[in-house]
Design a protein around this motif. Structure first.
Motif: not given
Length: 505
Positions: A2-9
């Protein structure tokens, strides 16, 4: 992802961002497998595009991004070599401790032994996978040779050491003739010319498993089986019935067959693998009735005949197709064959005939197998031909080619046809078996027949105001009964408290 997971990475620079994404896609225990099989090209290109999108000012070349991706797997390979070197050193130094230094051990402790021990420990004490991971870490810190590093490594070690006895076959259902096919691109039936042409969707498929091999494995390992013998006692003289083998139908089968027999009970139902989805899978399982009742339903004595993988509930012709392939195996078992059976003296070869005599499932699944309408429809009962009083009217016929009079005539023909056939939608494929009686071999479902049927009717007679003058009525005591039930303390696992009897309608 998801986009939220990518932002955390996301990291301060592009190379660190690429490495964090790869670490998230390939956990530590899966990096060596990915290194051997190769990284997915689509994933590699997606990482390139994402890094260039958010770190375009760095002007990173494709070679630098690839180098940062490959470094993740190189470090995993280096770590594995170091772990293997440490394990080798510890195995050499502690060989005398773990080798056969006494008469109780005949070989060194291997990785699969530790894995089996940890699985037994997990099942006995209901431990979580996180707890097992901590135990594995403790064993590695203590330099135990061959200690698995995680729960994943435990399962992997057991999978390599244990060969599966399930011989799986994949079948497809032809969208044209509704029959079983062994090819997903063309129909294998001679009278059907269907071929897969994109963009049409792929046909539905299901799995069947070798029943005879599973049966042989159970008979060779279980010591809890008792073969019934013919007696001179008539079925009517048996006053108590403790098991299915005490029934009249089973005793009749013993009298008709001269060889030793085994009988099976079939079950099927839908299982939701996840709580937040309506997807379901439908396994078809069998149990051996001659095994002691306490051990009959254990996992090791269960026979898996087939699996409908979903994602939706199978239709009636699809369930019939699944059962058709299973019936072919059951017919071969009815002819009889030799099995190696476990006994006190070792293994004994017995000639056994295997028959399906019973099916245990709830009413919706029973309607699916019997090819009957749903339990709430007209003639929804599988045991009688009494029409349901509170039935729903037949769906409106939306055919623009018919006028009002034609629609009315067609609707009357449909109603007359349904009443003449008593709701039967088609033949039940289980009729092909020798001792399976479609009318009596299906066991009554307590949930839908008793709790939702008989109990609901009794509550209506007891609590409704229409019967308050009858001797059996409890209408005048409904407030007292309601307060007594509301005072009960329900377990913490109860999802919803029952409503008050005052709201019963």
């Amino acid at each position: 992802m998801s986009e939220e997971q990518l932002n955390r990475l996301q990291k301060p620079n592009g190379t660190r961002t690429a490495r964090s994404i790869i670490r998230a896609c390939y956990p530590l225990h899966a990096r060596m497998d990915a290194l051997e099989e190769g990284i997915d090209d689509d994933l590699r290109q997606a990482v390139h595009d994402y890094v260039n999108m958010f770190h375009g000012m760095e002007s990173l070349t494709g070679g630098k991004i690839n180098e940062s991706i490959n470094n993740v797997f190189r470090s995993a390979k280096t770590q594995q070599k170091q772990d293997g070197k440490n394990e080798s050193q510890q195995s050499t130094s502690n060989n005398s401790k773990l080798s056969t230094s006494s008469d109780s051990l005949s070989r060194p402790i291997e990785k699969v032994d530790l894995a089996a021990t940890l699985v037994a420990l997990k099942n006995r004490h209901s431990l979580s996978a996180v707890c097992i991971n901590d135990i594995c870490s403790l064993l590695c810190v203590l330099n135990v040779p061959g200690a698995p590093r995680s729960w994943f490594q435990i399962k992997k070690a057991l999978d390599k050491s244990c060969a599966s006895t399930l011989d799986r076959t994949v079948w497809w259902i032809c969208p044209n003739c509704k029959k079983v096919s062994d090819n997903k691109f063309t129909c294998s039936n001679a009278n059907c010319s269907w071929r897969f042409v994109p963009p049409a969707s792929m046909p539905n498929y299901f799995y069947t498993f070798n029943i005879r091999d599973q049966l042989s494995s159970i008979l060779a390992t279980t010591a809890d089986m008792y073969l019934q013998k013919r007696t001179n006692v008539t079925p009517h003289s048996i006053l108590t019935m403790k098991d299915i083998v005490d029934g009249n139908y089973y005793r009749k089968l013993l009298d008709e067959e001269s060889d030793d027999i085994l009988t099976l009970t079939m079950s099927t139902d839908g299982i939701q693998p996840f709580k937040s989805t309506e997807k379901s899978i439908w396994p078809v399982t069998f149990i051996i009735n001659e095994i002691k009742r306490k051990k009959r339903f254990t996992f090791q004595n269960l026979i898996l005949g087939g699996v409908w993988p979903g994602p939706a509930k199978p239709k009636r012709f699809e369930m019939s197709a699944v059962l058709e392939t299973i019936i072919l195996q059951l017919k071969e078992l009815e002819k009889g064959s030799y099995f190696e059976c476990c006994s006190d003296a070792g293994y004994v070869s017995r000639f056994l005939k295997v028959f399906l005599i019973c099916a245990c499932m709830d009413k919706p699944a029973q309607a699916l197998v019997q090819n009957l309408p749903e339990p709430t429809a007209k003639f929804g009962c599988g045991r009688c031909e009494i029409r349901e009083l509170n039935d729903i009217e037949i769906e409106k016929i939306n055919r623009h080619s018919l006028d009002r009079k034609g629609k009315r005539q067609l609707k009357q023909k449909l109603i007359k046809n349904k009443e003449s056939e008593h709701g039967i939608l088609g033949p039940c494929v289980l009729r092909q078996l020798k001792y399976f009686d479609v009318g009596f071999s299906f066991v009554s479902d307590n949930l839908h027949n008793v709790y939702q049927g008989v109990t609901r009717k009794l509550l209506s007679l007891w609590l409704r105001a229409d019967y308050k003058r009858e001797d059996w009525s409890c209408f005048n005591h409904i407030h007292q009964l309601s307060s007594m039930l509301q005072s009960f303390r329900f377990p913490s696992t109860t999802g919803r408290r029952p409503r008050s009897l005052l709201k019963f309608k």
